[in-house]
Every structure is written in structure tokens, then in C-alpha cells.
Write a protein that holds these residues in place. Structure first.
Motif, PDB file in Angstrom:
ATOM      1  N   THR A  60     -13.212  -5.199   6.613  1.00 18.40           N
ATOM      2  CA  THR A  60     -11.872  -5.015   6.052  1.00 18.40           C
ATOM      3  C   THR A  60     -11.925  -4.856   4.534  1.00 18.40           C
ATOM      4  O   THR A  60     -11.301  -3.953   3.967  1.00 18.40           O
TER       5      THR A  60
ATOM      6  N   GLN B 195       0.820  -1.216   0.000  1.00 25.19           N
ATOM      7  CA  GLN B 195       0.000   0.000   0.000  1.00 25.19           C
ATOM      8  C   GLN B 195       0.854   1.266   0.000  1.00 25.19           C
ATOM      9  O   GLN B 195       0.479   2.274  -0.598  1.00 25.19           O
TER      10      GLN B 195
ATOM     11  N   HIS C  27      -6.037   6.553   2.473  1.00 28.57           N
ATOM     12  CA  HIS C  27      -5.136   5.405   2.300  1.00 28.57           C
ATOM     13  C   HIS C  27      -4.458   5.065   3.624  1.00 28.57           C
ATOM     14  O   HIS C  27      -4.277   3.900   3.964  1.00 28.57           O
TER      15      HIS C  27
ATOM     16  N   LEU D 282     -13.372  -1.453   3.535  1.00 29.88           N
ATOM     17  CA  LEU D 282     -12.432  -0.337   3.683  1.00 29.88           C
ATOM     18  C   LEU D 282     -11.360  -0.375   2.595  1.00 29.88           C
ATOM     19  O   LEU D 282     -10.958   0.657   2.053  1.00 29.88           O
ATOM     20  N   LEU D 283     -10.929  -1.584   2.260  1.00 31.46           N
ATOM     21  CA  LEU D 283      -9.920  -1.757   1.216  1.00 31.46           C
ATOM     22  C   LEU D 283     -10.462  -1.261  -0.127  1.00 31.46           C
ATOM     23  O   LEU D 283      -9.774  -0.553  -0.869  1.00 31.46           O
TER      24      LEU D 283
ATOM     25  N   TRP E  77      -5.818   0.161   9.595  1.00 28.46           N
ATOM     26  CA  TRP E  77      -6.795  -0.917   9.780  1.00 28.46           C
ATOM     27  C   TRP E  77      -6.185  -2.294   9.533  1.00 28.46           C
ATOM     28  O   TRP E  77      -6.567  -3.272  10.185  1.00 28.46           O
TER      29      TRP E  77
ATOM     30  N   ASP F  90      -6.647   3.076   5.934  1.00 29.25           N
ATOM     31  CA  ASP F  90      -6.687   1.697   5.485  1.00 29.25           C
ATOM     32  C   ASP F  90      -5.460   0.942   5.995  1.00 29.25           C
ATOM     33  O   ASP F  90      -5.545  -0.188   6.458  1.00 29.25           O
TER      34      ASP F  90
ATOM     35  N   SER G  29     -10.528   2.424  -0.294  1.00 31.89           N
ATOM     36  CA  SER G  29      -9.193   2.972  -0.552  1.00 31.89           C
ATOM     37  C   SER G  29      -8.899   2.950  -2.055  1.00 31.89           C
ATOM     38  O   SER G  29      -8.254   3.858  -2.595  1.00 31.89           O
TER      39      SER G  29
END
Lengths: 114, 193
Positions: B61, A49, B173, B64-65, B179, B176, B68
Motif C-alpha cells: 500500500t 486524493q 492516481h 503504491l501511494l 487500492w 491508487d 502516486s
């Protein structure tokens, strides 16, 4: 910043999340091995990420973002590892027992909670 | 020359915001340390294995991903000056963010109604503070997003709003990223045998 990067980051993150979830749900590994495996998968997803969503490597020189990130990681490790280390020893040393009694007491109390 | 000046201003504000995010990481670091220390402190109450509903947390999860990802798509649309498409992606992000927060509050509500509130044990206090702090960040992000969409609709895209949206994308981001560690350390490691 391109569409391709976001798609790679997204698919890789989903794959890593599902892999970690299934390692735990499917009880494929256990104990310390499992903890290290899912911890490793979380770190891998963090790197993905940082690269594909936050574009950290694309920063121009001087790389202040990378520098402040590195500094944050150092402080984070000091705070987290230091806390766990100190609190563990504090629990251990605050008991007035002989070392062998302590070990026995700690293992018997481990599952009870305080 | 003017282009370069704009680029430099953007870099300065994004660096400043980045440093704020790094300090925010340290808040989460201390909350994670607190959580791990207080983990055995269940005071005869339930532990992580007894209360976490893992399928629900996995859904959270993935939501939220995906949000993002959609905020990234909005940024791409903005870089192509396609405001209409950007607003659609930002709206998708908003809906996903609301869904995430709703599931989290539902989870909290179930725990409290079963008597496992933050007052029940040291473990539950630490759990609610850590996960709740992340949820609070999401709530602030949603308010920010709503403001940005209104600005975009009323004033369109200019150098100021595009800079601010870039910062918002960074913030989202980052949430995320935090998290991932809550999911792994609190939930997965909590139920792992």
C-alpha cells in the motif's frame, strides 16, 4: 497543480493509511465500530486524493467530471447495496423453515461457510 | 487564441478519459459486491484471517501511494518543461510499480503453493478476481508508462505527449484510489475482529 498540494495529499494519505492499519493491528476498537472507523478513514482518503491528486475541485465550469463522478457513485451504490440486500434475503427466504428456525439456522451456519 | 484551443482539446480528452475511469469504477464495484457476497463461502478452507500477511500488504500500500506521489512530481517537472527531471520521477514511478506488482505476485504465489488457489473456494475465486483485476490494471499502466518514457526520450515534449502523460497520471492516481478500497475492504476488514 503545485508541489505543495501533492505533498499535503501524500502525507495525509500516509497518515490515514497507517492510522487505519494500527486501528486493526492494535485491536483498539472492534466489531461494527472498527468497521465504520476504517470505512470512514478510507472515504476520507478518497476525498483527499480526489482533491490533491486528481484536482477535481479545480475543474472549470461546467463541471462534467464532478457530474460523471456523482453519477458513478449513484450506480455504484445501487449495484453494491442492491446486491448485498438481495443476496441476504435470498439466503434467508430459500429455506423451508419457520422464521425462528431460520434465525437459529442462519446464526449456526454463519461461521461454517457454504 | 491558439493557447485556448490547446487547453480545450486537453480538457476534452481528459474528460473522455475520466468517463472511462468512472466506468472502470463500476467494474470494480461489481467485483467488490461479488467478493462481499462470497466472503462466507470458504468451503471448509481458509478465510481472510488465515491467509493475509498484513505487514506485506501494508508495504504494498505504501509503495503504491508513493508511486502516486512520484507521478505527481513528474507532472510538476513537465509543467516546468524540465524533461530530464520528469523522466527521473517517471522512472521512480516505474520501479515502485514493478515492486508493487512483484509483492502482489509473491503473495499470490505463496497462496497457490499452499493449496489456496482460486479453485479452492468461492471466497478465494472472488479474492483472486478482485485483486487480480487491479493487478492487471497496474500491469497495463506499467506498459503504458514504459511507452511514454520512450516517446519522451525520442521525440521530447510536445502538445501530444504532454496530453498523454496527463492522462497517464490520472490513470495512475485512479489505481491508487481503487487500492485504498481493496486495502480497507478486503484486507483490513478481512482480518478485523
Amino acid at each position: 497543480m503545485s508541489l505543495k498540494k501533492y505533498i499535503i495529499g501524500f502525507l495525509a494519505s500516509i497518515a490515514l493509511t497507517l492510522l487505519a492499519y494500527n486501528l486493526v493491528a492494535g485491536e483498539i476498537a472492534n466489531g461494527l465500530t472498527l468497521l465504520l472507523l476504517i470505512g470512514g478513514l478510507a472515504l476520507a482518503q478518497m476525498v483527499i486524493q480526489l482533491v490533491y491528486f486528481l484536482h477535481l475541485p479545480d475543474e472549470m465550469k461546467p463541471r462534467y467530471k464532478l457530474l460523471s463522478f456523482g453519477f458513478m457513485v449513484v450506480i455504484l451504490l445501487i449495484v453494491v447495496v442492491g446486491t448485498l440486500w438481495i443476496m441476504h434475503h435470498l439466503n434467508y427466504n430459500m429455506m423451508e423453515m419457520s422464521p425462528s428456525e431460520k434465525d437459529h439456522y442462519m446464526s449456526s451456519q454463519k461461521d461454517k461457510g457454504f | 487564441m491558439k493557447q485556448a484551443a490547446v487547453k480545450f482539446t486537453n480538457y476534452k480528452s481528459s474528460l473522455g478519459f475520466w468517463i472511462y475511469l468512472m466506468t472502470d469504477c463500476l467494474i470494480f464495484a461489481s467485483l467488490f459486491a461479488t467478493y462481499i457476497v462470497l466472503l462466507p463461502g470458504t468451503a471448509g478452507g481458509p478465510g481472510p484471517k488465515d491467509i493475509f500477511q498484513m505487514p506485506l500488504v501494508l508495504t504494498e500500500t505504501l509503495i503504491l501511494l508513493t508511486s502516486s506521489f512520484t507521478v505527481g512530481l513528474a507532472m510538476i517537472a513537465l509543467s516546468k518543461k524540465n524533461i530530464k527531471q520528469a523522466i527521473w520521477w517517471l522512472a521512480a514511478t516505474y520501479i515502485l510499480g514493478v515492486a508493487f506488482l512483484t509483492i502482489e505476485l509473491f503473495e499470490f504465489g505463496v497462496l497457490v503453493s499452499e493449496g489456496h488457489s482460486w479453485q479452492a473456494s468461492a471466497f478465494l475465486s472472488a479474492f483472486f478476481v478482485l485483486v487480480g483485476t487491479h493487478g492487471l490494471h497496474i500491469l497495463i499502466g506499467l506498459i503504458w508508462l514504459l511507452v511514454m518514457v520512450i516517446v519522451l526520450l525520442r521525440r521530447g515534449l510536445n502538445s501530444k505527449s504532454s496530453r498523454q502523460l496527463g492522462l497517464f497520471a490520472m490513470y495512475w492516481h485512479f489505481l491508487d484510489l481503487v487500492w485504498i478500497f481493496i486495502f480497507t475492504i478486503v484486507y483490513l476488514m478481512g482480518v478485523a475482529s
